[in-house]
Write an enzyme that holds these catalytic residues in place. Structure first.
Site, short mmCIF file in Angstrom:
data_model
loop_
_atom_site.label_atom_id
_atom_site.label_comp_id
_atom_site.label_asym_id
_atom_site.label_seq_id
_atom_site.Cartn_x
_atom_site.Cartn_y
_atom_site.Cartn_z
N ARG A 131 34.93 -43.04 2.81
CA ARG A 131 36.45 -43.43 3.03
C ARG A 131 36.18 -44.60 3.93
O ARG A 131 35.14 -44.79 4.79
CB ARG A 131 37.09 -42.39 3.83
CG ARG A 131 36.97 -40.92 3.05
CD ARG A 131 37.75 -39.68 3.67
NE ARG A 131 37.78 -38.48 3.24
CZ ARG A 131 36.71 -37.39 2.90
NH1 ARG A 131 35.97 -37.76 3.73
NH2 ARG A 131 37.21 -36.41 2.65
N LYS B 244 36.48 -36.39 7.19
CA LYS B 244 37.65 -35.51 7.00
C LYS B 244 37.43 -34.02 6.91
O LYS B 244 36.67 -33.74 6.06
CB LYS B 244 38.55 -36.28 5.90
CG LYS B 244 39.88 -35.46 5.71
CD LYS B 244 40.49 -35.99 4.64
CE LYS B 244 41.95 -35.69 4.42
NZ LYS B 244 42.75 -36.39 3.36
N HIS C 50 39.95 -46.98 -1.17
CA HIS C 50 39.59 -45.61 -1.74
C HIS C 50 39.38 -45.78 -3.22
O HIS C 50 39.07 -44.55 -3.89
CB HIS C 50 40.88 -44.91 -1.29
CG HIS C 50 40.67 -43.39 -1.03
ND1 HIS C 50 39.78 -43.11 0.01
CD2 HIS C 50 40.73 -42.47 -1.84
CE1 HIS C 50 39.92 -41.53 0.17
NE2 HIS C 50 40.33 -41.27 -1.04
N ARG D 12 35.88 -45.10 -3.81
CA ARG D 12 35.44 -43.82 -3.63
C ARG D 12 35.76 -43.01 -4.77
O ARG D 12 34.79 -42.28 -5.36
CB ARG D 12 36.15 -43.03 -2.32
CG ARG D 12 35.95 -41.62 -2.03
CD ARG D 12 36.55 -41.42 -0.91
NE ARG D 12 36.68 -39.92 -0.79
CZ ARG D 12 35.76 -39.05 -0.21
NH1 ARG D 12 34.41 -39.55 0.03
NH2 ARG D 12 36.11 -37.72 0.02
N HIS E 202 34.32 -32.97 0.37
CA HIS E 202 35.42 -32.00 -0.19
C HIS E 202 35.31 -30.57 0.47
O HIS E 202 34.16 -30.03 0.19
CB HIS E 202 35.92 -32.16 -1.34
CG HIS E 202 36.35 -33.40 -1.95
ND1 HIS E 202 36.42 -33.51 -3.22
CD2 HIS E 202 36.90 -34.21 -1.26
CE1 HIS E 202 37.11 -34.83 -3.24
NE2 HIS E 202 37.36 -35.49 -2.00
N TYR F 229 38.65 -35.08 -10.91
CA TYR F 229 37.71 -35.81 -11.54
C TYR F 229 37.05 -35.48 -12.73
O TYR F 229 36.68 -36.22 -13.77
CB TYR F 229 36.45 -36.26 -10.71
CG TYR F 229 36.78 -37.01 -9.39
CD1 TYR F 229 37.46 -38.33 -9.55
CD2 TYR F 229 36.89 -36.35 -8.28
CE1 TYR F 229 37.85 -38.92 -8.51
CE2 TYR F 229 37.50 -36.91 -6.99
CZ TYR F 229 37.82 -38.14 -7.11
OH TYR F 229 38.35 -38.78 -5.95
#
Length: 296
Positions: free
Chosen positions: A156, A181, A244, A247, A270, A279
């Protein structure tokens, strides 16, 4: 704002500063997340016009309805934005409940809108090659290195800007993303494709604290955005791309190369597998598009 919080007469601005500190240092929210949440909360309090202890569920629902119609921001908003506002308000009232300022939480039965999953935009392999070669390695080594790290490590923009020299290892080759995150550290191996580039970058720039520095300070996100936008222009890429996007492209290319989605989840950092599963839909779309090319 002249509103008061609770019955102890604390000025709302003082309360909001205290709550902002709580989000930053206790909840460990990112700078961008905290900024967005505080903006949402201020708009809500200004719209409702009453102390939080008197706010009822009907007030919240009225605000959300006005928000959805565009009466709060001046234009219609997406389900994603509505969902973020709800998250902002849930956090606020959970905190007020925690410190004993309210007895009943008006957000208790407020539901998030059902979000439609969108397939993220990504670049083809050829577009990635053109993008990474947009800057000359000798003249714009730092720019080329930034682009390469975004794609090959799936970082990120905030993670790239906060990356410290001590978090980059060459032997073995990996990047340690500290408190990304979701407050999760993760290890991302560095591809052999960019190791020589990183070594050359370190030798030339000799970063001290942050891996990417600008006048002794960490590179700013806006600078990274400009680097990506300019590279896209130079590469002749007409898609609307931003950091992004690289990414998303990192994750998409891994899935297309049959990398286990659990591994992709760990590389991206994640928390939930459902976030990574988007994805898989990208790969499915490619399959459907391929089949459509069969003509008899």
């Amino acid at each position: 704002m002249s509103l008061k919080i609770g019955g102890n007469g604390i000025d709302v601005e003082l309360f909001l500063r205290t709550y902002e500190d709580y989000l930053k240092h206790v909840r460990r929210g990112s700078e961008n997340t905290v900024k967005a949440y505080m903006k949402d909360i201020r708009r809500f309090l200004e719209y409702v016009g009453k102390p939080p202890r008197d706010i009822e569920r009907a007030d919240v629902e009225k605000f959300i309805k006005a928000l959805s119609k565009g009466e709060i921001t001046g234009s219609a908003v997406t389900e994603t934005t509505v969902s973020r506002y709800i998250s902002s308000l849930k956090g606020l009232f959970d905190y007020l409940e925690l410190i004993g300022s309210i007895d009943e939480n008006p957000m208790e039965r407020v539901r998030h809108p059902r979000l439609r999953k969108k397939i993220p935009s990504f670049l083809t392999l050829e577009e990635v090659k053109n993008l990474l070669n947009a800057y000359d390695e000798e003249k714009k080594l730092k720019y080329k290195t930034i682009l390469s790290m975004l794609y090959f490590c799936g970082l990120r923009v905030s993670e790239l800007c906060n990356l410290r020299t001590e978090d980059v290892s060459f032997y073995p080759a990996y990047v340690k993303v500290v408190m990304g995150k979701g407050n999760k550290d993760r290890i991302v191996p560095i591809s052999d494709n960019i190791l020589p580039l990183l070594e050359k970058y370190v030798e030339r720039y000799k970063p001290r604290i942050y891996f990417f520095e600008n006048n002794g300070r960490q590179v700013h996100p806006s600078t990274v955005f400009r680097i990506v936008k300019r590279a896209a222009q130079k590469a002749g890429i007409t898609k609307q791309i931003h950091p992004h996007t690289l990414r998303h492209t990192f994750a998409t290319h891994l899935v297309m190369n049959n990398v286990n989605v659990k591994v992709v989840q760990e590389l991206l950092g994640h928390t939930n597998l459902s976030t990574t599963s988007i994805y898989l839909h990208v790969a499915d779309k490619e399959k459907f598009d391929a089949v459509k090319k069969l003509v008899i």
